[in-house]
Write a protein that holds these residues in place. Sequence first.
Motif, mmCIF file in Angstrom:
data_model
loop_
_atom_site.group_PDB
_atom_site.id
_atom_site.type_symbol
_atom_site.label_atom_id
_atom_site.label_comp_id
_atom_site.label_asym_id
_atom_site.label_seq_id
_atom_site.Cartn_x
_atom_site.Cartn_y
_atom_site.Cartn_z
ATOM 1 N N VAL A 136 36.852 -11.128 24.083
ATOM 2 C CA VAL A 136 35.473 -11.429 23.676
ATOM 3 C C VAL A 136 34.998 -12.551 24.580
ATOM 4 O O VAL A 136 35.665 -13.571 24.722
ATOM 5 C CB VAL A 136 35.397 -11.899 22.199
ATOM 6 N N ALA A 137 33.849 -12.350 25.209
ATOM 7 C CA ALA A 137 33.376 -13.382 26.133
ATOM 8 C C ALA A 137 31.857 -13.438 26.129
ATOM 9 O O ALA A 137 31.184 -12.440 25.885
ATOM 10 C CB ALA A 137 33.881 -13.083 27.548
ATOM 11 N N VAL A 138 31.317 -14.614 26.401
ATOM 12 C CA VAL A 138 29.885 -14.757 26.693
ATOM 13 C C VAL A 138 29.775 -15.608 27.938
ATOM 14 O O VAL A 138 30.635 -16.441 28.201
ATOM 15 C CB VAL A 138 29.068 -15.446 25.575
ATOM 16 N N GLY A 139 28.686 -15.398 28.688
ATOM 17 C CA GLY A 139 28.519 -16.171 29.911
ATOM 18 C C GLY A 139 27.065 -16.341 30.266
ATOM 19 O O GLY A 139 26.189 -15.657 29.714
ATOM 20 N N ASP A 140 26.809 -17.247 31.193
ATOM 21 C CA ASP A 140 25.440 -17.608 31.530
ATOM 22 C C ASP A 140 25.400 -18.049 32.983
ATOM 23 O O ASP A 140 25.895 -19.120 33.324
ATOM 24 C CB ASP A 140 25.017 -18.747 30.589
ATOM 25 N N VAL A 141 24.817 -17.222 33.846
ATOM 26 C CA VAL A 141 24.668 -17.582 35.251
ATOM 27 C C VAL A 141 23.444 -18.474 35.379
ATOM 28 O O VAL A 141 22.445 -18.251 34.698
ATOM 29 C CB VAL A 141 24.477 -16.310 36.129
ATOM 30 N N VAL B 17 11.183 -7.670 32.817
ATOM 31 C CA VAL B 17 12.532 -7.415 33.326
ATOM 32 C C VAL B 17 13.421 -7.159 32.124
ATOM 33 O O VAL B 17 13.231 -7.742 31.064
ATOM 34 C CB VAL B 17 13.046 -8.646 34.095
ATOM 35 N N GLU B 18 14.382 -6.248 32.275
ATOM 36 C CA GLU B 18 15.225 -5.926 31.136
ATOM 37 C C GLU B 18 16.518 -6.720 31.129
ATOM 38 O O GLU B 18 17.345 -6.552 30.249
ATOM 39 C CB GLU B 18 15.571 -4.434 31.166
ATOM 40 N N ILE B 19 16.720 -7.558 32.115
ATOM 41 C CA ILE B 19 18.024 -8.223 32.213
ATOM 42 C C ILE B 19 17.855 -9.588 32.834
ATOM 43 O O ILE B 19 16.894 -9.874 33.504
ATOM 44 C CB ILE B 19 18.962 -7.343 33.076
ATOM 45 N N GLY B 20 18.820 -10.455 32.581
ATOM 46 C CA GLY B 20 18.781 -11.794 33.180
ATOM 47 C C GLY B 20 20.179 -12.204 33.545
ATOM 48 O O GLY B 20 21.015 -11.375 33.839
ATOM 49 N N GLY B 21 20.475 -13.513 33.532
ATOM 50 C CA GLY B 21 21.781 -13.989 33.968
ATOM 51 C C GLY B 21 22.792 -14.150 32.857
ATOM 52 O O GLY B 21 23.919 -14.556 33.097
ATOM 53 N N ASP B 22 22.404 -13.848 31.608
ATOM 54 C CA ASP B 22 23.356 -13.974 30.503
ATOM 55 C C ASP B 22 24.160 -12.688 30.360
ATOM 56 O O ASP B 22 23.681 -11.613 30.716
ATOM 57 C CB ASP B 22 22.614 -14.204 29.185
ATOM 58 N N PHE B 23 25.371 -12.801 29.824
ATOM 59 C CA PHE B 23 26.083 -11.579 29.505
ATOM 60 C C PHE B 23 27.044 -11.813 28.361
ATOM 61 O O PHE B 23 27.339 -12.952 27.998
ATOM 62 C CB PHE B 23 26.824 -11.019 30.721
ATOM 63 N N TYR B 24 27.509 -10.715 27.797
ATOM 64 C CA TYR B 24 28.574 -10.794 26.795
ATOM 65 C C TYR B 24 29.505 -9.623 27.059
ATOM 66 O O TYR B 24 29.149 -8.645 27.725
ATOM 67 C CB TYR B 24 28.010 -10.741 25.377
ATOM 68 N N LEU C 134 31.115 -16.957 15.955
ATOM 69 C CA LEU C 134 29.820 -16.716 16.601
ATOM 70 C C LEU C 134 29.826 -17.331 18.000
ATOM 71 O O LEU C 134 30.123 -18.514 18.157
ATOM 72 C CB LEU C 134 28.701 -17.346 15.777
ATOM 73 N N LEU C 135 29.510 -16.517 19.019
ATOM 74 C CA LEU C 135 29.339 -17.035 20.381
ATOM 75 C C LEU C 135 27.890 -16.813 20.781
ATOM 76 O O LEU C 135 27.334 -15.742 20.542
ATOM 77 C CB LEU C 135 30.270 -16.314 21.361
ATOM 78 N N VAL C 136 27.299 -17.833 21.381
ATOM 79 C CA VAL C 136 25.891 -17.744 21.785
ATOM 80 C C VAL C 136 25.745 -18.273 23.205
ATOM 81 O O VAL C 136 26.653 -18.913 23.732
ATOM 82 C CB VAL C 136 24.971 -18.585 20.850
ATOM 83 N N THR C 137 24.585 -18.004 23.802
ATOM 84 C CA THR C 137 24.241 -18.678 25.058
ATOM 85 C C THR C 137 23.129 -19.675 24.762
ATOM 86 O O THR C 137 22.450 -19.571 23.728
ATOM 87 C CB THR C 137 23.780 -17.690 26.144
#
Lengths: 515, 119
Positions: free
Chosen positions: A341-346, A323-330, A457-460
Amino acid sequence: MTASTEPTTILVVDDAEANRYLLSSWLRRSGYRVNEAGTGAAALSIMAEGHPDLVLLDVNLPDMSGLDVCARLKADPMTATVPIIHVSATAIEPEDEARGLTGGADAYLPEPVDPRVLIATMEAVLRYYRARAVAERLAARLTELTRLTHALNTATTFESLIAVAAQGAAAMFGGAVTALTSTPFGQVRATVDRAGDTTVDTSGTEPPEPEMIVGETLLPAVVTVENMPWHGARPATVFVGRPKPSLAPVYVAVDTADAPQDEDRQLLLHLGQATALACEGLRARSEEHTLAVTVQHSLLPRENPTVQGLSLATRYVPAAQNVEIGGDFYEVAELDNRVLVAVGDVVGHSIQAATVMGELRHALRAYAIEGHDAVTILNRLDAVVRRFHPGWHTTMCVMLVDLENGTAEIANAGHIPPLVSDADGNRYIDVAGPLLGAGWPRPVATHVDLPPGTMVLLVTDGIVERRDRTLLDGMTAIQEHVEHDGDLEVLCDSLLARFGQGAKDDIALVALRIQ
Amino acid sequence: MDELRVSQEHADGMEGGVVLQIVGEIDLATVAHLKEGLATAERELSPPGPLVINLSEVTFLASTGLSALVACHERCEEAGVDLRVVTGNRTIAHSMQITGLTQTLAVFSTLEDALGSAN
């Protein structure tokens, strides 16, 4: 099994020379070839070197009992399939006969034996053994076909699929094979020569239409062709079939001499159909995959914006393999006088998580463009999750950077806080709040100064969390790893290399530096 | 190997309350088992409970587990039941802190503290 053109060979084992001579003469006159042995040892030695089609075995031998010779021959897998007929000059007691047959003999004849009875008994036994050999050969070929079908269905490219089909057919029919089809990318042809060497060629032009080979015959079909141009211009027995009426035909050709019987043609038909079906499956899978990748990529930022006054590097690594994608985003977006600037994690990392992520990303951009502050944005997104995706709790950190004033407003919904790195060291910003979807009240935003040269630095948590390492330890490890003045792309790569191996969850990274 | 054990106990002097002992890892593979345990426990509760969820022997808590706790809290609020979570070790406590759960959930370091707490 083909009717043998070789005469049937019989081994006559009898210590009485006169007897042996008599039996052998009858048999030779009837067209059999005969070998002789006078002792059990001699018989066993002859059988070890290559065996006849049937053994006539006297029960009373000078060196050992014929029953023992029989038992030994039947116990050895190399000779167990040769039929044995006992002959006995002495009167036969029922228990002797029973013992002989139990020991593996196929018949037990008393002497003197009538030649017609002898030959009739021999032929009956040979008939049974020949039929059994045919059945065993067919069973072996069907097992091979099943194995081949599995290999065909797990092939991931047309080249390997057609090569597997040709190699399987070569193994099954024992000779040269050509397998051929055309794909959206061109013709694929695999040739296996008599030595077993395989060549795959994708340069050819379209193969001929089936009608040119089979005429009016319905597909799928196995036909014999005098001269098959793409099979070395030899006489060929060819499978012709289409996976689906609208799809390109599949051809599998073997030398006619290698497939003389109906059973051979039936097997070629099955092999060809298995190949055609596997082609159809592979075609469908590659179409699906292309579609999935296209859709998934539409949910992620196409490319990072170039923002005056900011250098930027980002990474996105989904957890699942195919799969090329998951629930994380930036997200990084230039707004009127600020940079978002945002990061997120479903929660989770399924395709479903990805669709929730897509919606939240669009909602985030919409609220940000309207000019709302960071906490309001999070509250609105909280309502979106509760209303439209209940249970899909999401963590998110939102930063609105004011480049002109060198400040940033940050609100955090349950996410790992941003790491600030400058000449004074590395520290996590003290900003926290409940994740999205719980409907809980959140604190006011945190404001920080971001003078030139500061790196953020923002990470998930995919990069930080492991079974054997706590989130806290992971965050500390990253804090110690980061240097504020290195190249941002190099930093992202080193973070992934050092911490990103074996991640079970998606990973998103955003590194920015105020210039 | 992922494994999660969920068992229910009654503590002395807690009529209508339930203590849920959780042992193992909570992740995508095991969260369904946790949710089953929560549902069973919730059926046995009568307000004001409490429902005490003991996570001190949980070795891994994925976001999906946190999500389940938030949902449980919402149901407890609606039912008028007091939810208390025992975090024990610092891994779990830290995860719950970062995600903001400690802000709203009643979190305790030990089971004794959770049981001794007044409603």
